[in-house]
Design an enzyme around this catalytic site. Structure first.
Site, PDB file in Angstrom:
ATOM      1  N   PHE A 133      -6.944  40.165  50.056  1.00 33.49           N
ATOM      2  CA  PHE A 133      -7.044  41.150  51.121  1.00 33.49           C
ATOM      3  C   PHE A 133      -8.230  40.777  52.007  1.00 33.49           C
ATOM      4  CE2 PHE A 133      -8.036  45.181  53.203  1.00 33.49           C
ATOM      5  CZ  PHE A 133      -6.803  45.456  53.739  1.00 33.49           C
ATOM      6  N   ASP A 205     -11.337  43.264  42.021  1.00 30.70           N
ATOM      7  CA  ASP A 205     -10.865  44.230  43.007  1.00 30.70           C
ATOM      8  C   ASP A 205      -9.579  44.852  42.457  1.00 30.70           C
ATOM      9  OD1 ASP A 205      -9.658  45.556  45.148  1.00 30.70           O
ATOM     10  OD2 ASP A 205     -10.485  44.175  46.636  1.00 30.70           O
ATOM     11  N   TYR A 230      -7.361  55.804  47.501  1.00 33.16           N
ATOM     12  CA  TYR A 230      -6.259  56.390  48.281  1.00 33.16           C
ATOM     13  C   TYR A 230      -4.902  55.752  48.042  1.00 33.16           C
ATOM     14  CZ  TYR A 230      -7.780  52.683  51.570  1.00 33.16           C
ATOM     15  OH  TYR A 230      -8.164  51.500  52.144  1.00 33.16           O
ATOM     16  N   LYS A 231      -4.809  54.780  47.132  1.00 32.56           N
ATOM     17  CA  LYS A 231      -3.512  54.184  46.834  1.00 32.56           C
ATOM     18  C   LYS A 231      -2.929  54.868  45.593  1.00 32.56           C
ATOM     19  CE  LYS A 231      -4.996  49.788  48.893  1.00 32.56           C
ATOM     20  NZ  LYS A 231      -4.136  49.707  50.078  1.00 32.56           N
ATOM     21  N   ARG A 379       7.174  45.344  52.170  1.00 37.44           N
ATOM     22  CA  ARG A 379       6.467  45.651  50.933  1.00 37.44           C
ATOM     23  C   ARG A 379       6.884  47.033  50.455  1.00 37.44           C
ATOM     24  NH1 ARG A 379      -0.076  45.953  50.555  1.00 37.44           N
ATOM     25  NH2 ARG A 379       0.390  47.776  51.836  1.00 37.44           N
TER      26      ARG A 379
END
Lengths: 420, 420
Positions: A133, A205, A230-231, A379
């Site tokens: 990322f 991560d 928040y995922k 995705r």
């Protein structure tokens, strides 16, 4: 691929039976999902729970509106980074006092890279993933801008694998457990061991793994970790992130974002900085209480959830999705861009297609919400707490319809929005 | 001091008349203040408005709960740091595109100190206030920890005044417009000019001035500023902070917390960092949307508010408070710890008393909420948008009663809470 597009098992009745016997099936009721939506983007933004809605309103009306400044003590605002960190710690294999919720993943990576470079002063290399990322790499650049003599080496640029970059010049490895684009999952224990074998530290991560599968940082001997709220943790848009620091390192780490919330005695208002003896030393400034409270309440959904059952369901959902897409859509140019072997896969599945962007827009218009990542990846995230097997089945039927009828070629789906 | 404690003007009728003719009086209705409370701590945490309560619930239920990931575009989440920054910019004399809301005051000071040191590479000194809000100093320490050869010089330690520290070794001055403890107010234009005269840059910390008085950064030629969203801007607990960067510097600044929200093309997912050409380059990671929305809605209360009228009322409120306290409580050991001259005072008044801590606890128990700052300061903030002249009058009557009857000596008021 090459399968017939008809008469493919399982049937609707089969997937409905899978939902009826799903041990996690009842948890979906905790979420306030909009009607008519199949939400396969929980890996980008988890949905809200009813408990979060109630907590946010209580925090705004009562804790802030009525009790005002007193809530820093009486409602535990001051302790939220630690109390929320404890809840996250239980999902990632941390001991008490090793996890704190604060700031953003980016800022937390910044802190940890500095910490790791300080712990290995005679080494100069940060190793990271060239296709990881991007913020991880951007932050590494920022760290290097104030650390002359240090350098970044990248998997995919300087060597094909992380392992091939490991040597005695490496101070720290920054690596994702699950890749945001491909869904490839790494083995934490194995890579941690290899990093330690050359004397390097490792920062995991966990943005795409925390809350989606069992993570056992301490069993793996991990040094540090970050992740976002928040995922799969469903903490809401821009929810605070978290930091894990193994207790053996805690007394020796000093991070440069040394704001007053990390001070040992913040309300003594001393002019000199003395870090908190514990995990609070990773804090910087005042944390956003409304957003922190949302994350706090969202984490309560995990009470009594068996994280092994989450992984079992995740594998079943992603297996089903891959099988159904390949069976029904394989002849329309979609190509699996995620490992077929569930053991090395996260809780998401990506398919590549030259028309990936408009196809995804067409899916969204029909209530199937996934997302798109350049250059050509559709995705789909499968959050086992609320995604049903029937959702997977229906999503693939809609995708098949879009591909067979080529409705995605309509001009309305071609316009790129600012944020995708 | 030495005045008689009886027959002191103004009377209740007088202050009620002042409230009736107050041009800002009607704005109090926008706030959801708890009944029976005189809130003199808006300089620590501003109260909630009805509009904020509605905005937070809408953001949680509709933008997040119903519209999910789409709200990054459709509800403007992605643009919130800029759109909220614009609203703040209008209160501090910034031009469009010079202010962004993000992260915390501490993190933002960290960014700006690095930026300023980079802009003055041949200079080594950061000048700050030895008695300023401690996080400013803690962050300076953190910055210096990764910038060998640079050093910190402090007013009150290395010289009696900031001005006396200004010379050609100074890269940047970090200074508060209004001191958190004493309420002393500095002249932005004058000190900025003196800093520039020796070639130094200046960062203004507006935490205790933004929203309490006119601030005109561009008229003063200021370089940079930071401030917080949760005091006089009423953005809620831990609301995002802000950064101001003069447009002349913007193309030349690169801050090390270079996360993906500050990238020129964040959704291109490029491996290398290219900063946004504008004010977004000061962003780092995902911003907390619930807290940002609260700040966003709180700022709407400023529509049609004349900031000069805010200052006029602020001076009248603080003058009245000082006059009444000295007239009625002066013989009980309270000593003014704020400038008597309104021209060099912020919107707060501090009184010192050896029993400051228990007296404040006694006040709070009786509905007068101020706060205490070590070693002996009772601090009272007067936010002109919702504090009435009658509130000032009544608060002093309660303080007088506490002091004359010595109820503050009761053991219940002696216990120190964790956060004061």
């Amino acid at each position: 691929m090459g399968h017939s597009s008809t008469n493919v098992r399982p049937t609707v009745a089969d997937v409905e039976a899978m939902d009826r016997t799903d041990p996690l099936g009842h948890i979906r009721d905790a979420f306030a999902l909009p009607p008519g939506v199949i939400y396969l983007d929980g890996n980008s933004l988890g949905p809200v729970t009813h408990a979060v809605l109630a907590a946010v309103e209580k925090t705004a009306r009562e804790e802030w509106g009525r009790d005002l400044i007193k809530s820093y003590n009486d409602a535990g605002w001051w302790q939220l980074p630690v109390s929320v960190g404890e809840k996250i710690g239980r999902l990632i294999g941390a001991a008490s006092g090793e996890t704190v919720a604060c700031d953003t993943t980016s800022a937390n990576i910044f802190k940890l890279l500095h910490v790791a470079l300080d712990l290995r002063p005679d080494r100069k290399v940060i190793v990271a993933e060239g296709q990881g990322f991007p913020t991880d790499l951007y932050i590494a650049e920022g760290v290097l801008s104030t650390r002359p003599g240090k350098e970044l080496k990248l998997q995919g640029v300087d060597a094909p694998t992380i392992e091939a970059l490991l040597d005695h010049t490496v101070a720290v490895v920054l690596v994702n457990q699950v890749d945001y684009r491909t869904g490839v999952r790494r083995d934490i224990a194995s890579l941690t061991k290899q990093a330690h074998a050359v004397g390097a530290l490792i920062i995991w991560d966990l943005c795409h793994s925390a809350g989606a599968m069992p993570v056992d940082l301490n069993a793996a001997g991990a040094d540090f970790a970050v992740g976002c709220g928040y995922k799969y943790l469903n903490g809401g848009p821009g929810a605070p992130a978290f930091i894990f620091c193994a207790s053996r390192h805690l007394p020796h780490v000093n991070q440069p974002l040394s704001g007053w919330w990390g001070h040992a005695k913040p309300f003594a208002f001393e002019p000199g900085y003395t870090p908190d003896p514990g995990i609070r030393r990773f804090l910087c400034g005042s944390q956003p209480v409304l957003s922190m409270r949302a994350l706090d309440a969202a984490l309560d959904v995990w009470r009594n959830v068996d994280i092994d059952a989450v992984r079992t369901k995740s594998e079943a959902l992603t297996d089903l999705f891959i099988q159904r897409v390949e069976a029904t859509c394989g002849s329309y140019g979609v190509t699996l861009a995620t490992p077929r072997d569930a053991a090395v896969r996260g809780s998401q599945v990506s398919f590549a297609h030259p028309g990936g962007y408009p196809i995804m827009q067409n899916l969204i218009a029909r209530g199937v919400i996934g997302d798109f990542r350049a250059p050509d990846r559709m995705r789909f995230g499968f959050a086992p707490l609320y995604v049903r097997f029937r959702d997977v089945f229906d999503a693939v039927e809609i995708l098949r319809d879009i591909l067979t009828r080529e409705t995605w070629r309509d001009p309305q789906y071609q316009t790129r929005s600012e944020v995708t």
